[in-house]
Motif scaffolding. Sequence first.
Motif, PDB file in Angstrom:
ATOM      1  N   PHE A 211       0.239   6.505   7.641  1.00  0.00           N
ATOM      2  CA  PHE A 211      -0.769   5.724   6.920  1.00  0.00           C
ATOM      3  C   PHE A 211      -2.159   6.036   7.454  1.00  0.00           C
ATOM      4  N   GLU A 212      -2.305   6.061   8.774  1.00  0.00           N
ATOM      5  CA  GLU A 212      -3.616   6.317   9.369  1.00  0.00           C
ATOM      6  C   GLU A 212      -4.104   7.727   9.039  1.00  0.00           C
ATOM      7  N   GLN A 213      -3.194   8.705   9.015  1.00  0.00           N
ATOM      8  CA  GLN A 213      -3.575  10.072   8.660  1.00  0.00           C
ATOM      9  C   GLN A 213      -4.098  10.134   7.225  1.00  0.00           C
ATOM     10  N   TRP A 214      -3.382   9.492   6.306  1.00  0.00           N
ATOM     11  CA  TRP A 214      -3.799   9.519   4.902  1.00  0.00           C
ATOM     12  C   TRP A 214      -5.102   8.761   4.697  1.00  0.00           C
ATOM     13  N   HIS A 215      -5.250   7.659   5.415  1.00  0.00           N
ATOM     14  CA  HIS A 215      -6.471   6.879   5.229  1.00  0.00           C
ATOM     15  C   HIS A 215      -7.681   7.665   5.719  1.00  0.00           C
ATOM     16  N   GLN A 216      -7.544   8.436   6.768  1.00  0.00           N
ATOM     17  CA  GLN A 216      -8.643   9.273   7.238  1.00  0.00           C
ATOM     18  C   GLN A 216      -9.022  10.326   6.206  1.00  0.00           C
ATOM     19  N   GLN A 217      -8.069  10.699   5.356  1.00  0.00           N
ATOM     20  CA  GLN A 217      -8.332  11.660   4.292  1.00  0.00           C
ATOM     21  C   GLN A 217      -8.839  10.989   3.015  1.00  0.00           C
ATOM     22  N   LYS A 218      -9.172   9.680   3.126  1.00  0.00           N
ATOM     23  CA  LYS A 218      -9.732   8.912   2.002  1.00  0.00           C
ATOM     24  C   LYS A 218      -8.752   8.797   0.842  1.00  0.00           C
ATOM     25  N   VAL A 219      -7.465   8.710   1.144  1.00  0.00           N
ATOM     26  CA  VAL A 219      -6.451   8.542   0.100  1.00  0.00           C
ATOM     27  C   VAL A 219      -6.283   7.055  -0.186  1.00  0.00           C
ATOM     28  N   ASP A 220      -6.253   6.682  -1.487  1.00  0.00           N
ATOM     29  CA  ASP A 220      -6.000   5.298  -1.858  1.00  0.00           C
ATOM     30  C   ASP A 220      -4.533   4.971  -1.611  1.00  0.00           C
ATOM     31  N   LEU A 221      -4.293   3.903  -0.881  1.00  0.00           N
ATOM     32  CA  LEU A 221      -2.927   3.574  -0.465  1.00  0.00           C
ATOM     33  C   LEU A 221      -2.589   2.133  -0.829  1.00  0.00           C
ATOM     34  N   ALA A 222      -1.301   1.908  -1.031  1.00  0.00           N
ATOM     35  CA  ALA A 222      -0.797   0.556  -1.255  1.00  0.00           C
ATOM     36  C   ALA A 222       0.370   0.319  -0.303  1.00  0.00           C
ATOM     37  N   ILE A 223       0.342  -0.815   0.375  1.00  0.00           N
ATOM     38  CA  ILE A 223       1.456  -1.226   1.223  1.00  0.00           C
ATOM     39  C   ILE A 223       2.330  -2.171   0.402  1.00  0.00           C
ATOM     40  N   VAL A 224       3.569  -1.805   0.227  1.00  0.00           N
ATOM     41  CA  VAL A 224       4.518  -2.605  -0.552  1.00  0.00           C
ATOM     42  C   VAL A 224       5.597  -3.103   0.400  1.00  0.00           C
ATOM     43  N   VAL A 312       8.727  -8.900  -3.767  1.00  0.00           N
ATOM     44  CA  VAL A 312       7.848  -7.811  -3.338  1.00  0.00           C
ATOM     45  C   VAL A 312       6.418  -8.314  -3.228  1.00  0.00           C
ATOM     46  N   GLY A 313       5.769  -7.953  -2.129  1.00  0.00           N
ATOM     47  CA  GLY A 313       4.348  -8.235  -1.951  1.00  0.00           C
ATOM     48  C   GLY A 313       3.575  -6.939  -1.789  1.00  0.00           C
ATOM     49  N   VAL A 314       2.363  -6.888  -2.340  1.00  0.00           N
ATOM     50  CA  VAL A 314       1.569  -5.651  -2.347  1.00  0.00           C
ATOM     51  C   VAL A 314       0.180  -5.939  -1.790  1.00  0.00           C
ATOM     52  N   ALA A 315      -0.293  -5.015  -0.945  1.00  0.00           N
ATOM     53  CA  ALA A 315      -1.665  -5.092  -0.425  1.00  0.00           C
ATOM     54  C   ALA A 315      -2.275  -3.695  -0.498  1.00  0.00           C
ATOM     55  N   PHE A 316      -3.525  -3.614  -0.957  1.00  0.00           N
ATOM     56  CA  PHE A 316      -4.210  -2.336  -1.096  1.00  0.00           C
ATOM     57  C   PHE A 316      -5.123  -2.094   0.108  1.00  0.00           C
ATOM     58  N   SER A 317      -5.178  -0.833   0.520  1.00  0.00           N
ATOM     59  CA  SER A 317      -6.145  -0.460   1.554  1.00  0.00           C
ATOM     60  C   SER A 317      -7.514  -0.319   0.919  1.00  0.00           C
ATOM     61  N   GLN A 321     -10.708  -2.768   4.734  1.00  0.00           N
ATOM     62  CA  GLN A 321      -9.397  -3.227   5.183  1.00  0.00           C
ATOM     63  C   GLN A 321      -8.447  -2.029   5.230  1.00  0.00           C
ATOM     64  N   HIS A 322      -8.273  -1.486   6.413  1.00  0.00           N
ATOM     65  CA  HIS A 322      -7.440  -0.295   6.547  1.00  0.00           C
ATOM     66  C   HIS A 322      -6.512  -0.376   7.755  1.00  0.00           C
ATOM     67  N   ASP A 323      -6.411  -1.552   8.358  1.00  0.00           N
ATOM     68  CA  ASP A 323      -5.506  -1.710   9.480  1.00  0.00           C
ATOM     69  C   ASP A 323      -4.080  -1.885   8.959  1.00  0.00           C
ATOM     70  N   PHE A 324      -3.170  -1.021   9.401  1.00  0.00           N
ATOM     71  CA  PHE A 324      -1.811  -1.014   8.867  1.00  0.00           C
ATOM     72  C   PHE A 324      -1.104  -2.340   9.117  1.00  0.00           C
ATOM     73  N   ASN A 325      -1.192  -2.840  10.333  1.00  0.00           N
ATOM     74  CA  ASN A 325      -0.498  -4.092  10.658  1.00  0.00           C
ATOM     75  C   ASN A 325      -1.060  -5.262   9.868  1.00  0.00           C
ATOM     76  N   GLN A 326      -2.380  -5.288   9.693  1.00  0.00           N
ATOM     77  CA  GLN A 326      -2.991  -6.374   8.923  1.00  0.00           C
ATOM     78  C   GLN A 326      -2.572  -6.291   7.462  1.00  0.00           C
ATOM     79  N   LEU A 327      -2.529  -5.083   6.908  1.00  0.00           N
ATOM     80  CA  LEU A 327      -2.101  -4.921   5.522  1.00  0.00           C
ATOM     81  C   LEU A 327      -0.648  -5.335   5.345  1.00  0.00           C
ATOM     82  N   CYS A 328       0.182  -5.053   6.349  1.00  0.00           N
ATOM     83  CA  CYS A 328       1.583  -5.484   6.272  1.00  0.00           C
ATOM     84  C   CYS A 328       1.677  -7.008   6.280  1.00  0.00           C
TER      85      CYS A 328
END
Length: 618
Positions: A211-224, A312-317, A321-328
């Motif tokens: 997740f951190e690698q992709w976020h550094q590449q400015k990829v839009d991510l969703a934590i499901v 199912v719960g969903v949170a967007f980066s 807001q890009h902290d993995f644990n917080q998004l979880c």
Amino acid sequence: MAHQSGVYLHSQRQQQRLRQVIWVCFLSVACGALLSGPRSAVWLTLVAALMLPVFLWLKSDAYEKANSWLLWTLTIAISGLLLLNKGIHDPLIICYPMILMFAALFAGPRLYLSLVVFMLLFCCSLATVDWWQQNLTAIGPVRWQTIITLAMLFAVCGFAVRMVAQDFRTLLNELSDENQRVQESHQTILHLAQTDRLTGLAQRDFARQRFEQWHQQKVDLAIVLLDLDQFKPVNDSLGHSVGDQVLAAVAGRLRQLLQPDEIACRFGGDEFVLVLCTVDESALFGRLDNLLSSLQQPILVEEYSIQLSASVGVAFSSATQHDFNQLCRMADQAMYKAKDAGRNTYLLYKQEWQQHQTDTLKLITDLRQAVREQQLELHYQPKYELSSGRLNGVEALLRWRHPELGWVGPQHFIPLAEETGLIDSLGLWVIRQACLQAVQWHQAGQSLVVAVNLSARQFRSGQLPEQVAAVLAETGLPAELLELELTESMLMDEQYQVQQQLTQLMATGVKLAIDDFGTGYSNLHYLSKFQAATLKIDQSFILQLNSSIRDQALVSGMIQLAHSLGLVVVAEGVELPEVASLLSQMQCDSAQGYLWSKPVTAEQLWQLLTPELIEKHS
């Protein structure tokens, strides 16, 4: 020869050493050309020119060709110098063993053997020519014994160097193999550390790293975050082995829904997290619909067909807001909202939930402080006998005067007290305070029964009978003046443990009441089994009693049922005189509600105990 010598030049370190040796040899030949006599200088210059192709092969990484060309060039260079100088007597002949040592380390067997044979034949030829010409020098004539000794010296030296080099290569190969095994073991350990053993999905730390690698590449991510609904009964009824197979099957379905580079991991138990690359919400919603549909398909395990659903719960980066644990945590909160919404659905995290969570956390902290600083107090709801209008009891109700928020309703802080475990100490405090107040009334000639609501958690501790007995002994309140109220759901939960404690409580003389009757199971078996003294009809049946024929029939039936079991009936939530009149006609024993009084403090209740006020309020 190139193929064979390539076996010995596979490592970068050996290739680096070869480069260094070639440069040293080239510089040595160049310096020798400058310092030698005319004939030797010409010959060494020619040798230096012959060495130039070696550098071209090095540049193209043709190490085998470079190595072979260098060895033969050096061998020919030394041989030429021997011819130009003293022949077999020249000290340069000691360079042959040095070339052989280099060949033993960097060349293959065929090239090494060719060099040994050439050097022996060349030295024998030089000795033979010298012998035939009878070319005597200060050293003396060359004898056959000298030639044989020289040949034996080359053979022994070559054999010894070859064996040492062979052992050295064997050791290097063994070290290389061991290093390969260590690397493979490291990869295996790393794989095990990054992979869940049961499902084969990634572990949480690996998902976080990706997740951190992709976020550094400015990829839009969703934590499901996904939690299976009602999975516990599968383990309980069919066993953990079947449950494990179900989880593995669910993991397989999750994998099929992933796009390239997306990742699924198991957080533990029956909880999974997906890290998805999302472009827009509509596309994500379609994928989540497919996910829920896929999970609802029956799973065949052994002879069982198991059908599950998931919440199912969903949170967007985002940039903020890009902290993995917080998004979880945010997705986890949305997942629980989905469960509350009926399960088998998904919800997106809403920012306002964060404020609610913050407020809840602060309220929990404040509640702990309120218990320590005695910000809590008891109010009392009067209970009246309908036939006489006499105030014959009270219900103790807990109230919290927050220093900032003012009065906080019990519907807000009682659930928090149960969740945090504060209800045990809080409930015991309520019983003690209610008993202390009832003792004061009793000593003043007003023997009022005080009712206290119980929490299911207090029953589950298993210590309630001992705690109540200790409070009665401490305060001196007669046991018959204390009434403990419990709901129908408590009777259904852990029946044996509850029944055992209720039996112990009744043995002390404490009265028991079933609160909010009609809103739960209304099970007649439990009404008779637990031998309660009082049945309280929930206010939802009382509020519209004068206008609802259905409620009248239900309440009349409840009263008759309770009387047939020897129970005293109390109606809650009476607000209108017409309702009180109807209850009296139905022979309801007592009632409480705003018609007579709201919950009041102990001082205010004392005023209601005077005959004049009783007359007025009845």
